[in-house]
Every structure is written in structure tokens, then in C-alpha cells.
Enzyme design. Structure first.
Site, PDB file in Angstrom:
ATOM      1  N   GLN A   1     115.526  94.212  15.225  1.00 46.43           N
ATOM      2  CA  GLN A   1     116.289  94.302  13.972  1.00 46.43           C
ATOM      3  C   GLN A   1     117.102  93.027  13.828  1.00 46.43           C
ATOM      4  O   GLN A   1     117.765  92.592  14.777  1.00 46.43           O
ATOM      5  CB  GLN A   1     117.214  95.531  13.997  1.00 46.43           C
ATOM      6  CG  GLN A   1     117.837  95.775  12.638  1.00 46.43           C
ATOM      7  CD  GLN A   1     118.655  97.062  12.536  1.00 46.43           C
ATOM      8  OE1 GLN A   1     119.816  97.007  12.158  1.00 46.43           O
ATOM      9  NE2 GLN A   1     118.045  98.193  12.846  1.00 46.43           N
TER      10      GLN A   1
ATOM     11  N   TYR B   1     129.577 101.829  14.200  1.00 44.76           N
ATOM     12  CA  TYR B   1     129.899 102.233  12.824  1.00 44.76           C
ATOM     13  C   TYR B   1     130.908 103.372  12.885  1.00 44.76           C
ATOM     14  O   TYR B   1     130.566 104.522  13.175  1.00 44.76           O
ATOM     15  CB  TYR B   1     128.654 102.670  12.047  1.00 44.76           C
ATOM     16  CG  TYR B   1     127.534 101.653  12.002  1.00 44.76           C
ATOM     17  CD1 TYR B   1     127.766 100.294  12.242  1.00 44.76           C
ATOM     18  CD2 TYR B   1     126.234 102.033  11.718  1.00 44.76           C
ATOM     19  CE1 TYR B   1     126.738  99.373  12.208  1.00 44.76           C
ATOM     20  CE2 TYR B   1     125.192 101.115  11.676  1.00 44.76           C
ATOM     21  CZ  TYR B   1     125.462  99.783  11.935  1.00 44.76           C
ATOM     22  OH  TYR B   1     124.425  98.868  11.905  1.00 44.76           O
TER      23      TYR B   1
ATOM     24  N   SER C   1     118.487  93.763  18.812  1.00 46.65           N
ATOM     25  CA  SER C   1     118.991  93.333  17.504  1.00 46.65           C
ATOM     26  C   SER C   1     119.855  92.089  17.668  1.00 46.65           C
ATOM     27  O   SER C   1     120.573  91.960  18.677  1.00 46.65           O
ATOM     28  CB  SER C   1     119.825  94.477  16.903  1.00 46.65           C
ATOM     29  OG  SER C   1     120.332  94.101  15.659  1.00 46.65           O
ATOM     30  N   ASN C   2     119.764  91.205  16.693  1.00 52.85           N
ATOM     31  CA  ASN C   2     120.565  89.970  16.695  1.00 52.85           C
ATOM     32  C   ASN C   2     120.222  89.061  17.869  1.00 52.85           C
ATOM     33  O   ASN C   2     121.060  88.296  18.337  1.00 52.85           O
ATOM     34  CB  ASN C   2     122.063  90.294  16.688  1.00 52.85           C
ATOM     35  CG  ASN C   2     122.467  91.063  15.454  1.00 52.85           C
ATOM     36  OD1 ASN C   2     122.328  90.566  14.347  1.00 52.85           O
ATOM     37  ND2 ASN C   2     122.947  92.290  15.627  1.00 52.85           N
TER      38      ASN C   2
ATOM     39  N   PRO D   1     119.095  94.201   3.666  1.00 58.19           N
ATOM     40  CA  PRO D   1     117.949  93.887   2.792  1.00 58.19           C
ATOM     41  C   PRO D   1     118.372  93.578   1.354  1.00 58.19           C
ATOM     42  O   PRO D   1     117.695  92.818   0.658  1.00 58.19           O
ATOM     43  CB  PRO D   1     117.101  95.165   2.858  1.00 58.19           C
ATOM     44  CG  PRO D   1     118.033  96.245   3.299  1.00 58.19           C
ATOM     45  CD  PRO D   1     119.023  95.577   4.196  1.00 58.19           C
TER      46      PRO D   1
ATOM     47  N   LYS E   1     122.822  94.660  -9.795  1.00 58.45           N
ATOM     48  CA  LYS E   1     123.806  95.336 -10.662  1.00 58.45           C
ATOM     49  C   LYS E   1     125.135  94.599 -10.770  1.00 58.45           C
ATOM     50  O   LYS E   1     126.016  95.027 -11.498  1.00 58.45           O
ATOM     51  CB  LYS E   1     124.064  96.730 -10.114  1.00 58.45           C
ATOM     52  CG  LYS E   1     124.638  96.644  -8.716  1.00 58.45           C
ATOM     53  CD  LYS E   1     124.734  97.951  -8.041  1.00 58.45           C
ATOM     54  CE  LYS E   1     125.121  97.683  -6.597  1.00 58.45           C
ATOM     55  NZ  LYS E   1     125.439  98.893  -5.893  1.00 58.45           N
TER      56      LYS E   1
HETATM   57  P1  NAP Z   1     122.355  96.392   2.256  1.00 53.92           P
HETATM   58  O1  NAP Z   1     121.320  97.395   2.554  1.00 53.92           O
HETATM   59  O2  NAP Z   1     121.960  94.986   2.060  1.00 53.92           O
HETATM   60  O3  NAP Z   1     123.171  96.824   0.955  1.00 53.92           O
HETATM   61  C1  NAP Z   1     123.608  98.139   0.786  1.00 53.92           C
HETATM   62  C2  NAP Z   1     124.289  98.256  -0.570  1.00 53.92           C
HETATM   63  O4  NAP Z   1     123.342  98.049  -1.609  1.00 53.92           O
HETATM   64  C3  NAP Z   1     124.834  99.643  -0.834  1.00 53.92           C
HETATM   65  O5  NAP Z   1     126.081  99.812  -0.221  1.00 53.92           O
HETATM   66  C4  NAP Z   1     124.904  99.643  -2.330  1.00 53.92           C
HETATM   67  O6  NAP Z   1     126.027  98.834  -2.783  1.00 53.92           O
HETATM   68  C5  NAP Z   1     123.679  98.845  -2.718  1.00 53.92           C
HETATM   69  N1  NAP Z   1     122.517  99.687  -3.061  1.00 53.92           N
HETATM   70  C6  NAP Z   1     121.696 100.374  -2.236  1.00 53.92           C
HETATM   71  N2  NAP Z   1     120.712 100.961  -2.924  1.00 53.92           N
HETATM   72  C7  NAP Z   1     120.904 100.638  -4.228  1.00 53.92           C
HETATM   73  C8  NAP Z   1     120.227 100.949  -5.434  1.00 53.92           C
HETATM   74  N3  NAP Z   1     119.111 101.679  -5.434  1.00 53.92           N
HETATM   75  N4  NAP Z   1     120.739 100.474  -6.598  1.00 53.92           N
HETATM   76  C9  NAP Z   1     121.837  99.727  -6.618  1.00 53.92           C
HETATM   77  N5  NAP Z   1     122.527  99.393  -5.493  1.00 53.92           N
HETATM   78  C10 NAP Z   1     122.060  99.847  -4.324  1.00 53.92           C
HETATM   79  O7  NAP Z   1     123.512  96.386   3.365  1.00 53.92           O
HETATM   80  P2  NAP Z   1     123.851  97.338   4.586  1.00 53.92           P
HETATM   81  O8  NAP Z   1     123.877  98.771   4.201  1.00 53.92           O
HETATM   82  O9  NAP Z   1     125.062  96.784   5.212  1.00 53.92           O
HETATM   83  O10 NAP Z   1     122.634  97.106   5.581  1.00 53.92           O
HETATM   84  C11 NAP Z   1     121.601  98.072   5.745  1.00 53.92           C
HETATM   85  C12 NAP Z   1     121.690  98.756   7.084  1.00 53.92           C
HETATM   86  O11 NAP Z   1     121.401  97.797   8.120  1.00 53.92           O
HETATM   87  C13 NAP Z   1     123.089  99.283   7.453  1.00 53.92           C
HETATM   88  O12 NAP Z   1     123.392 100.506   6.822  1.00 53.92           O
HETATM   89  C14 NAP Z   1     122.966  99.377   8.940  1.00 53.92           C
HETATM   90  O13 NAP Z   1     122.338 100.589   9.309  1.00 53.92           O
HETATM   91  C15 NAP Z   1     122.079  98.174   9.302  1.00 53.92           C
HETATM   92  N6  NAP Z   1     122.831  96.984   9.788  1.00 53.92           N
HETATM   93  C16 NAP Z   1     122.557  96.521  11.038  1.00 53.92           C
HETATM   94  C17 NAP Z   1     123.218  95.410  11.535  1.00 53.92           C
HETATM   95  C18 NAP Z   1     122.907  94.920  12.923  1.00 53.92           C
HETATM   96  O14 NAP Z   1     123.694  94.117  13.474  1.00 53.92           O
HETATM   97  N7  NAP Z   1     121.822  95.346  13.516  1.00 53.92           N
HETATM   98  C19 NAP Z   1     124.180  94.745  10.759  1.00 53.92           C
HETATM   99  C20 NAP Z   1     124.427  95.225   9.472  1.00 53.92           C
HETATM  100  C21 NAP Z   1     123.733  96.340   8.987  1.00 53.92           C
HETATM  101  P3  NAP Z   1     127.381  99.407  -3.436  1.00 53.92           P
HETATM  102  O15 NAP Z   1     128.323  99.418  -2.315  1.00 53.92           O
HETATM  103  O16 NAP Z   1     127.769  98.385  -4.453  1.00 53.92           O
HETATM  104  O17 NAP Z   1     127.088 100.747  -4.023  1.00 53.92           O
END
Ligand code: NAP
Length: 309
Positions: free
Chosen positions: A176, A59, A156-157, A206, A215
Site C-alpha cells: 500500500q 486511526y 506500506s510506505n 486515491p 466537488k
Molecule cells: P481519499 O480516499 O483520497 O479521499 C477521501 C475523501 O474523498 C472523502 O473524505 C471525501 O471527502 C471524498 N469522497 C469520497 N468519495 C466521494 C464521492 N463519491 N464523491 C465526492 N467526494 C468523495 O483519502 P483517504 O480517505 O485519506 O485515503 C483512503 C484510505 O487510504 C484511508 O481511509 C485509509 O484507509 C488509507 N490510508 C492509508 C495510509 C497509509 O499510510 N497506508 C495513509 C493514508 C490513508 P470529504 O471529506 O470532502 O467528504
């Protein structure tokens, strides 16, 4: 719902609502990120009782770990459960995955420096490579665990076969993987295996990158990777939004909003102890904590399952 919970068989105690930090310094994932705003998101999480932070070398690259490390200096180390990941190796312009024990050990040393800490609570092999036997890769992390440099081991993955090989000696504490109400493949194999083996499963994406936060509408546009994600395109987007709309009355009845219903539904599963939604704004972090107020009846769990099955 309990405030703190144990991650599988590890000795890590976390607030079930964690924070994913790929939008904290993740300039290679989201354009125009403000680093100070990212650091404030981490501070807000820690100030409101969240303690489980999820970052990774890639990241940024490096920048998310560095910013999280800067904020951590302002807090008591033992109050934070810090997870990071490594496996990406830069070779000129190319990036490859490397699970070689020597590479993983060096990755942990480098992450410790960037995070400004003496130990990492949870270190994941971010992606599998094609060559390294997975039990050898995990064996390298077990040595680091015995030395006190990491407190628990994650992958992970990984496919189910890769996970079984990785966990041959029973050393894997956390898995993960991508999992959300739109993407439920893990239910076929990884979730049952983790539940049976007392391994904690942490779902990433998630909110399906925000779609499940309730939203967006069909006119929302995106300037990042979501502009190419099939969940966000044309007719499919309309169908997906209609499913999210069906969550609204359930949320209303409970006095919460759609994101809380979604996160609580994951936490209802035996292998899922904690979630790590990403956030770009302080208010999203605080808002996600409302999930802890949600209790479902078994009928409601099934109702949500059916909307998305
Ligand atoms: P996510 O959790 O599915 O979605 C995050 C987005 O949801 C935020 O950017 C925001 O969107 C919105 N959000 C969050 N809380 C909210 C609320 N209370 N109300 C309204 N909208 C809300 O996607 P992600 O952040 O990509 O994934 C979560 C975490 O998983 C990452 O931060 C990372 O640490 C981890 N990850 C791991 C892998 C892996 O390969 N292991 C891959 C991907 C991610 P807006 O941008 O529209 O504000």
C-alpha cells in the site's frame, strides 16, 4: 469490469471498490467525527456488496479498529476481507515506528482484540522503521500466517529497496502506498516491481483527499490537515482544479461522474486490483460503486494520463 477480483497472489477475493476507514473513528486525523455516522458508512459499504475494509491501529488511535469490529459483529465474518496495519509505538508523548518481530506479533494480537475477530485477512507493516531487517519483519508475519492469525502479508510506505528486502523470500502479497493522478512517483519503481512480482498495489489517497472527487472549487476551505496540504493552496489549487475539470466531459460521455473516472483509471493498471477510497457519508460509499460501470478505450486511458502527466 469484474465484480470480484483476487488480490495479487493472495487467496483474498475482493470487490475492487473497497472502503478506507480513517474517517471512521479517526479522531486524530479529522476533527468532529461522528462515530455512529462512521459505523453507518461501514454498514452501507457491506450492505451494498463492498467487502474490503481498510483500517489501522493509528486511526483514532485504536478507535477505527474498535468501531469496525463492532459493525463486523453484525455480519458473517467470512463475507468481509479485513485489512489493518501496525508499526506505530507510543513512547510517552512520542510516536516511533517499530518493525521488530516481537512488537509486530503483539500488534497483531492487539488488533485481533479490537476487531473482535480470530483472524485478520491482510496485515500491513504500516511504516518502515530504521533498524529492523525487512525480511525479518515479514518473517514474523509469515509465522502468524502459518498459525492462521493473518491470511496475507502487506507492507506500506516502503521504498523500492525496503520492499525488495521485505520480499526476499517472496512472502509479500500486497503493497500500500500513496498514489493518485497528482502524485505518480510509484509509477517509476514500485508499480513495475509489484506488477512483475504478482504483488497487488493498493493506492492510498486515491482522491488526493477529495480533490480528485471533482466537488471543490477555489473558494472551498478546510479545517483539517488539507489546510496545510500544498495541493490545496492558492495558484496550485487553481491549476489542479483546471485538470480535474478536463475529466468532466469524459465522465459525462460515459454517464458517470469524475470520481468514477478517477478510480476506474487506477483499476486499469496491471498491479492495481482494488482501491480503498475514504468516505464520511453513506452516499459517497454507494456512489463510488458506479466505478464498476466504467470501461475505457485505450485512447481514453492515454488522454487521462496526459492531462495529469
Ligand atoms: P481519499 O480516499 O483520497 O479521499 C477521501 C475523501 O474523498 C472523502 O473524505 C471525501 O471527502 C471524498 N469522497 C469520497 N468519495 C466521494 C464521492 N463519491 N464523491 C465526492 N467526494 C468523495 O483519502 P483517504 O480517505 O485519506 O485515503 C483512503 C484510505 O487510504 C484511508 O481511509 C485509509 O484507509 C488509507 N490510508 C492509508 C495510509 C497509509 O499510510 N497506508 C495513509 C493514508 C490513508 P470529504 O471529506 O470532502 O467528504
Amino acid at each position: 469490469m469484474n465484480k470480484n477480483t483476487q488480490l495479487g497472489k493472495s487467496d483474498l477475493q475482493v470487490n475492487p471498490i473497497g472502503l478506507g476507514t480513517n474517517a471512521v473513528g479517526g479522531h486524530n486525523i479529522y476533527p468532529n467525527l461522528d462515530e455512529e455516522a462512521g459505523k453507518d458508512v461501514v454498514r452501507t459499504a457491506l450492505n451494498h456488496g463492498m467487502n474490503f475494509l481498510d483500517t489501522a491501529f493509528i486511526y483514532g488511535p485504536e478507535r477505527s479498529e474498535e468501531l469496525v469490529g463492532e459493525v463486523m459483529k453484525e455480519y458473517k465474518r467470512e463475507g468481509v476481507v479485513l485489512a489493518t496495519k501496525g508499526a506505530h509505538q507510543f513512547k510517552g508523548e512520542d510516536v516511533v515506528f517499530n518493525n521488530d518481530p516481537t512488537f509486530l506479533k503483539q500488534s497483531v494480537e492487539d488488533s485481533l482484540q479490537r476487531l473482535r475477530t480470530y483472524y485478520i485477512d491482510l496485515f500491513y507493516i504500516h511504516f518502515p522503521d530504521d533498524d529492523t531487517p525487512k525480511d525479518e519483519a515479514v518473517g514474523a508475519l509469515k509465522e502468524l500466517k502459518d498459525e492462521g492469525k493473518i491470511r496475507s502479508i502487506g507492507v506500506s510506505n516502503f521504498s523500492l529497496d525496503q520492499l525488495k528486502e521485505a520480499n526476499k523470500d517472496g512472502f509479500v502479497d500486497v503493497v500500500q502506498g500513496e498514489y493518485n493522478l497528482f502524485k505518480r512517483d510509484a509509477e517509476k519503481d514500485i508499480l513495475p516491481y509489484t506488477a512483475e512480482n504478482n504483488i497487488s498495489f493498493v493506492p492510498y489517497f486515491p482522491f488526493a483527499s477529495g480533490l480528485l472527487a471533482g466537488k471543490y472549487d477555489e473558494n472551498t476551505t478546510f479545517d483539517d490537515f488539507r489546510s496545510k496540504n500544498s495541493l490545496f493552496q492558492g495558484e496550485e489549487l487553481k491549476k489542479n482544479l483546471a485538470k480535474v475539470d478536463q475529466l468532466r466531459p469524459i465522465a459525462e460521455k460515459k454517464g458517470v461522474d469524475v470520481p468514477h473516472i478517477v478510480l476506474a483509471w487506477y483499476l486499469n493498471q496491471p498491479a492495481i486490483d482494488a482501491v480503498i477510497p475514504g468516505a464520511k457519508r453513506d452516499r459517497q460509499v454507494v456512489d463510488n460503486l458506479k466505478t464498476l460501470e466504467v470501461d475505457f478505450s485505450s485512447d481514453e486511458v492515454i488522454q487521462i494520463d496526459r492531462i495529469f502527466s
